[in-house]
Design a protein around this motif. Sequence first.
Motif, PDB file in Angstrom:
ATOM      1  N   VAL A 113       0.832  -1.208   0.000  1.00 29.59           N
ATOM      2  CA  VAL A 113       0.000   0.000   0.000  1.00 29.59           C
ATOM      3  C   VAL A 113       0.868   1.260   0.000  1.00 29.59           C
ATOM      4  N   GLY A 114       2.187   1.089  -0.040  1.00 28.65           N
ATOM      5  CA  GLY A 114       3.085   2.236  -0.145  1.00 28.65           C
ATOM      6  C   GLY A 114       3.647   2.733   1.166  1.00 28.65           C
ATOM      7  N   LYS A 115       3.658   1.896   2.205  1.00 27.71           N
ATOM      8  CA  LYS A 115       4.157   2.356   3.506  1.00 27.71           C
ATOM      9  C   LYS A 115       5.644   2.735   3.438  1.00 27.71           C
ATOM     10  N   THR A 116       6.444   1.912   2.770  1.00 31.86           N
ATOM     11  CA  THR A 116       7.877   2.222   2.679  1.00 31.86           C
ATOM     12  C   THR A 116       8.105   3.461   1.832  1.00 31.86           C
ATOM     13  N   HIS A 117       7.317   3.633   0.780  1.00 31.15           N
ATOM     14  CA  HIS A 117       7.385   4.850  -0.035  1.00 31.15           C
ATOM     15  C   HIS A 117       7.163   6.075   0.853  1.00 31.15           C
ATOM     16  N   LEU A 118       6.142   6.020   1.699  1.00 31.21           N
ATOM     17  CA  LEU A 118       5.836   7.152   2.576  1.00 31.21           C
ATOM     18  C   LEU A 118       6.926   7.353   3.625  1.00 31.21           C
ATOM     19  N   LEU A 119       7.444   6.256   4.175  1.00 32.80           N
ATOM     20  CA  LEU A 119       8.495   6.372   5.183  1.00 32.80           C
ATOM     21  C   LEU A 119       9.753   6.992   4.583  1.00 32.80           C
ATOM     22  N   ALA A 120      10.125   6.550   3.383  1.00 37.05           N
ATOM     23  CA  ALA A 120      11.291   7.123   2.715  1.00 37.05           C
ATOM     24  C   ALA A 120      11.045   8.585   2.353  1.00 37.05           C
ATOM     25  N   SER A 121       9.813   8.913   1.959  1.00 38.92           N
ATOM     26  CA  SER A 121       9.476  10.307   1.655  1.00 38.92           C
ATOM     27  C   SER A 121       9.634  11.184   2.892  1.00 38.92           C
ATOM     28  N   LEU A 122       9.238  10.655   4.042  1.00 42.92           N
ATOM     29  CA  LEU A 122       9.422  11.382   5.290  1.00 42.92           C
ATOM     30  C   LEU A 122      10.896  11.625   5.555  1.00 42.92           C
ATOM     31  N   TRP A 123      11.717  10.599   5.356  1.00 45.39           N
ATOM     32  CA  TRP A 123      13.163  10.750   5.562  1.00 45.39           C
ATOM     33  C   TRP A 123      13.710  11.853   4.654  1.00 45.39           C
ATOM     34  N   HIS A 124      13.319  11.844   3.389  1.00 46.69           N
ATOM     35  CA  HIS A 124      13.807  12.855   2.449  1.00 46.69           C
ATOM     36  C   HIS A 124      13.308  14.247   2.823  1.00 46.69           C
ATOM     37  N   ALA A 125      12.084  14.341   3.347  1.00 45.52           N
ATOM     38  CA  ALA A 125      11.490  15.646   3.646  1.00 45.52           C
ATOM     39  C   ALA A 125      11.968  16.224   4.961  1.00 45.52           C
ATOM     40  N   ALA A 126      12.462  15.387   5.859  1.00 43.16           N
ATOM     41  CA  ALA A 126      12.893  15.868   7.174  1.00 43.16           C
ATOM     42  C   ALA A 126      14.016  16.890   7.019  1.00 43.16           C
ATOM     43  N   PRO A 127      13.876  18.064   7.636  1.00 44.04           N
ATOM     44  CA  PRO A 127      14.854  19.146   7.466  1.00 44.04           C
ATOM     45  C   PRO A 127      16.107  18.928   8.316  1.00 44.04           C
ATOM     46  N   ALA A 128      16.904  17.949   7.930  1.00 46.03           N
ATOM     47  CA  ALA A 128      18.156  17.664   8.634  1.00 46.03           C
ATOM     48  C   ALA A 128      19.146  17.080   7.640  1.00 46.03           C
ATOM     49  N   GLU A 129      20.423  17.221   7.940  1.00 43.19           N
ATOM     50  CA  GLU A 129      21.441  16.617   7.096  1.00 43.19           C
ATOM     51  C   GLU A 129      21.281  15.100   7.100  1.00 43.19           C
ATOM     52  N   PRO A 130      21.623  14.429   5.989  1.00 41.51           N
ATOM     53  CA  PRO A 130      21.494  12.962   5.943  1.00 41.51           C
ATOM     54  C   PRO A 130      22.205  12.254   7.094  1.00 41.51           C
ATOM     55  N   SER A 131      23.303  12.824   7.573  1.00 37.51           N
ATOM     56  CA  SER A 131      24.045  12.187   8.667  1.00 37.51           C
ATOM     57  C   SER A 131      23.314  12.278  10.005  1.00 37.51           C
ATOM     58  N   ARG A 132      22.228  13.081  10.059  1.00 42.10           N
ATOM     59  CA  ARG A 132      21.489  13.250  11.303  1.00 42.10           C
ATOM     60  C   ARG A 132      20.103  12.608  11.236  1.00 42.10           C
ATOM     61  N   LYS A 133      19.896  11.757  10.234  1.00 44.56           N
ATOM     62  CA  LYS A 133      18.655  10.983  10.180  1.00 44.56           C
ATOM     63  C   LYS A 133      19.004   9.595   9.640  1.00 44.56           C
ATOM     64  N   ALA A 134      18.333   8.594  10.189  1.00 38.12           N
ATOM     65  CA  ALA A 134      18.658   7.203   9.859  1.00 38.12           C
ATOM     66  C   ALA A 134      17.423   6.469   9.362  1.00 38.12           C
ATOM     67  N   PHE A 135      17.641   5.527   8.442  1.00 40.25           N
ATOM     68  CA  PHE A 135      16.563   4.741   7.849  1.00 40.25           C
ATOM     69  C   PHE A 135      17.057   3.307   7.732  1.00 40.25           C
ATOM     70  N   GLY A 136      16.280   2.377   8.274  1.00 37.92           N
ATOM     71  CA  GLY A 136      16.658   0.977   8.162  1.00 37.92           C
ATOM     72  C   GLY A 136      15.502   0.077   8.533  1.00 37.92           C
ATOM     73  N   THR A 137      15.605  -1.174   8.151  1.00 38.40           N
ATOM     74  CA  THR A 137      14.589  -2.134   8.563  1.00 38.40           C
ATOM     75  C   THR A 137      14.794  -2.480  10.036  1.00 38.40           C
ATOM     76  N   PHE A 138      13.779  -3.090  10.610  1.00 35.83           N
ATOM     77  CA  PHE A 138      13.880  -3.525  12.003  1.00 35.83           C
ATOM     78  C   PHE A 138      15.057  -4.487  12.172  1.00 35.83           C
ATOM     79  N   VAL A 139      15.225  -5.396  11.217  1.00 37.69           N
ATOM     80  CA  VAL A 139      16.336  -6.349  11.290  1.00 37.69           C
ATOM     81  C   VAL A 139      17.670  -5.621  11.237  1.00 37.69           C
TER      82      VAL A 139
END
Length: 367
Positions: A113-139
């Motif tokens: 249903v696009g949950k990962t698409h939305l989660l990645a979009s949130l990561w991209h939209a968050a106003p912080a440098e890439p080094s200050r935001k993290a994205f990964g699976t639970f594993v």
Amino acid sequence: MSSSSTAPGSGPLTDAGPLSLCAREPYVPADRLVAEMVPPPRFDSVRFATYIPDPNQPSQTEAVEVLEGFAAGLGGPQASGAGLRGFFGFGRAKASKAPAGPRGVYLDGGYGVGKTHLLASLWHAAPAEPSRKAFGTFVELTNLVGALGFQQTVRTLSGHSLLCIDEFELDDPGDTVLVSTLLGKLVEAGVALAATSNTLPGKLGEGRFAAADFLREIQGLSAHFRTLRIDGEDYRHRGLPEAPAPFSDEEVTKTASATEGASLDDFPSLLEHLAKVHPSRYGALTDGVRAVCLTGVRPVPDQSTALRLVVLADRLYDREVPVLASGLPFDRLFSEEMLNGGYRKKYFRAISRLTALARDAKGLTGA
């Protein structure tokens, strides 16, 4: 970066033939695990604007609106959590280091249903440098703790403004206590959380272990999140034909030999090899692989093997690596007992993703 130990002929296409995943035993240093906590290549270019809500599912449109507001709320001071308190309606910022109320958002919904698409979009939209935001699976998150140790993981992630956790699941009591404690520490440090799952926070662990015995930890996890339900059908199947039928061994072998960067492995042998490689290294296992060719696909023999295959399927899907196979179709990988058990959502996700990759691989044969 990592280095891989491979047998002769397992590099780029040569006269020796295609690659073999079974010949690879990659080493992945801890610093690579941290550096690679970004959206996978499949989701490099996704944004809220590229998410197309199903007009028949208003919850999808609502999710986009809520997440856009959540991202905007991350623009305030990281430690105080002021922006998020306003977003979630908890009033003006206070002097306390840890914010009151939920410090995160939890996307619950079915497959595709696009949950990962939305989660990645949130990561991209968050106003912080890439080094200050993290994205990964639970594993990947639990693997990071294993590589760095608990305290170092807390120190490393506490400097982030946002932690996005995809495919949030609790498979055993140890994970429940570990993740509950970790997220509690990160929230205290002012880190915002976002997660996706096919299971509501209060239902995590059901069917896998005696979840009632760990109710306090599960309730503690749930308290960190505001839940957003996203309804809809698997977009990978909308208007698409059924999964392609498996090819013959000869067709798979011929295609692997003719495709630059393709790997070729016997499916049962690959399953045995996965038991020798830590799941945190499955991404590195596929480094440089442009297509995975498998012969002799058959039902997975046991649950431990099945769960390892789920992780590999996720890494291949993240990297958009097509999978060409002979033997049984992917919807017959898991037994009825597995598909009706506590890990059924993982298995259905793997079937969905491998089916999509099988469609992608169809073009390799010229069919």
